[in-house]
Design a protein around this motif. Sequence first.
Motif, PDB file in Angstrom:
ATOM      1  N   CYS A 156      18.732 -84.670 -89.330  1.00 48.19           N
ATOM      2  CA  CYS A 156      18.991 -83.497 -90.148  1.00 48.19           C
ATOM      3  C   CYS A 156      18.546 -82.276 -89.409  1.00 48.19           C
ATOM      4  O   CYS A 156      17.480 -82.220 -88.869  1.00 48.19           O
ATOM      5  CB  CYS A 156      18.199 -83.524 -91.411  1.00 48.19           C
ATOM      6  N   HIS A 172      13.475 -80.233 -98.133  1.00 47.28           N
ATOM      7  CA  HIS A 172      14.719 -80.945 -97.794  1.00 47.28           C
ATOM      8  C   HIS A 172      14.416 -82.063 -96.783  1.00 47.28           C
ATOM      9  O   HIS A 172      14.886 -83.195 -96.930  1.00 47.28           O
ATOM     10  CB  HIS A 172      15.718 -79.933 -97.227  1.00 47.28           C
ATOM     11  N   GLU A 173      13.628 -81.746 -95.770  1.00 48.77           N
ATOM     12  CA  GLU A 173      13.289 -82.785 -94.774  1.00 48.77           C
ATOM     13  C   GLU A 173      12.496 -83.910 -95.426  1.00 48.77           C
ATOM     14  O   GLU A 173      12.701 -85.084 -95.109  1.00 48.77           O
ATOM     15  CB  GLU A 173      12.508 -82.174 -93.607  1.00 48.77           C
ATOM     16  N   HIS A 193      14.683 -86.465 -96.868  1.00 54.12           N
ATOM     17  CA  HIS A 193      15.173 -87.524 -95.970  1.00 54.12           C
ATOM     18  C   HIS A 193      14.144 -88.656 -95.837  1.00 54.12           C
ATOM     19  O   HIS A 193      14.516 -89.829 -95.724  1.00 54.12           O
ATOM     20  CB  HIS A 193      15.497 -86.946 -94.596  1.00 54.12           C
ATOM     21  N   HIS A 215      26.888 -80.951 -93.342  1.00 48.95           N
ATOM     22  CA  HIS A 215      25.856 -80.791 -94.374  1.00 48.95           C
ATOM     23  C   HIS A 215      26.487 -80.359 -95.693  1.00 48.95           C
ATOM     24  O   HIS A 215      25.936 -80.559 -96.741  1.00 48.95           O
ATOM     25  CB  HIS A 215      24.837 -79.724 -93.960  1.00 48.95           C
TER      26      HIS A 215
END
Length: 457
Positions: A24, A152-153, A156, A227
Amino acid sequence: MARHGTTARALLTAATTLTLLSGCVVVWSSDDPAPAPRRTSVPGNGLGDGGAPGSPEEANRVAQNALADAERFWSTAYPQLAGGAAFEPIRGGFHPYTRNDPPPGCGDAPGEYLPNAYFCQPDDFIAWDAEALLPQLYGDFGPLLAAVVLAHEYGHAIQTRLGVSGQPSVVLEQQADCYAGAWVGDVAAGRSGAFPAPSVQELDDTVAGLLQLRDEPGTSAENPQAHGNAFDRIRAFQDGVEQSATRCAEYNARNLPITEVPFTSAQEAANGGDLPYDQALELLGTDVQQYWARAYPQLAAGAQWAPLRIVPFDDDAPACDGRTTSPDAQAFYCATGGFVAFDNARLGPALYDRIGDNALGMLLGGLFAQAAQERRGRSSTDRDGRLATDCLAGTWTYDLLRRGTDSDVRLSPGDLDEAVTALLTLGRSEQNAAAGAFDRIAGFRDGALEGLPACQS
Ligand SMILES: [Zn+2]
């Protein structure tokens, strides 16, 4: 916007796409058309003290706080998604890096400086560019966006823990956006000791930042690095904010509405899907009139739509008794005169130049929707009325999205993002707005994805 009769003269060459790297990645693209960033000052909001807003030190502090707070959030939220299994925090640490102090290697790949933020699955760590990317996002869009990038990371990392696999990149990315939104929703509910509940303006700034982090228009949703366009990414983020992580966990390739589409002709790719100004205005004006002639009877128990004149003005706005927007809004609906008017010397060209042709569509669509809302006897200015008006504006987009290639007008890649950008820009220009852009975009999207039934209330 594409017009019927335009034909491809050459094979489609790859549209410029963002250089997306491993896993990402967020890449800053400074030449993207987007609303002017608003520098957000954050006095006394508990996000830390020390460096000035936008300084690497301050951005780093926000990033670290966001990751720690994401772990607080997931310690409660994760078991609900995992059948009661305990949450395992990241084992490989958090790694801010700079040119002189690059990140650790990830699996077999050596660590190198890139303007990114990413989750390294093999070694279970999160790393980010603390020199350029995070300070820039922080400085331009405020601390919440910088925090959302890290959340957001972390999303993942949650996917890895849940064993999510076999989904296309665009689904995984939007699920991570949704998980970041779920964390923001938790913050907004007052459960974070590190972050205060965001204000309407901070949410709007964050949405403006997400617009910057979208894919380049024309990117195929099947691109392994996709994305999502801003329209879809903002939807995913808002799903999380409003509906919690459980909603995000339901995302998969079969149930997620992906509106990102590639260009359909070389000509469209070459002009970015934008028609010339006058042509766009004429086609859109004709189409929105025809749309409301068809749609209004469904909305208003069979009542017919009285044609609404479109009055572009250069210097002096046409007179109107009882117009319903403020004089400085540069656009208004005149119920008594049966027309809508907008400043064609400044507002129209500014929207077109800065955003694209469908910003004009949003302007006209919003004015016609305001007329429809008032003609059916509802307010278009209080909060509910404003959101209903945005929903009605979205229904024209719903109709446009279903056009065949023989239609006089159809949407091209980027048009939905242009509509959202225009809504953000127009919404922010209002003083004492009844509703923030964050909610208005959600209203617009309801209409665009579900059509008139979404706007009946
Ligand atoms: Zn991602």
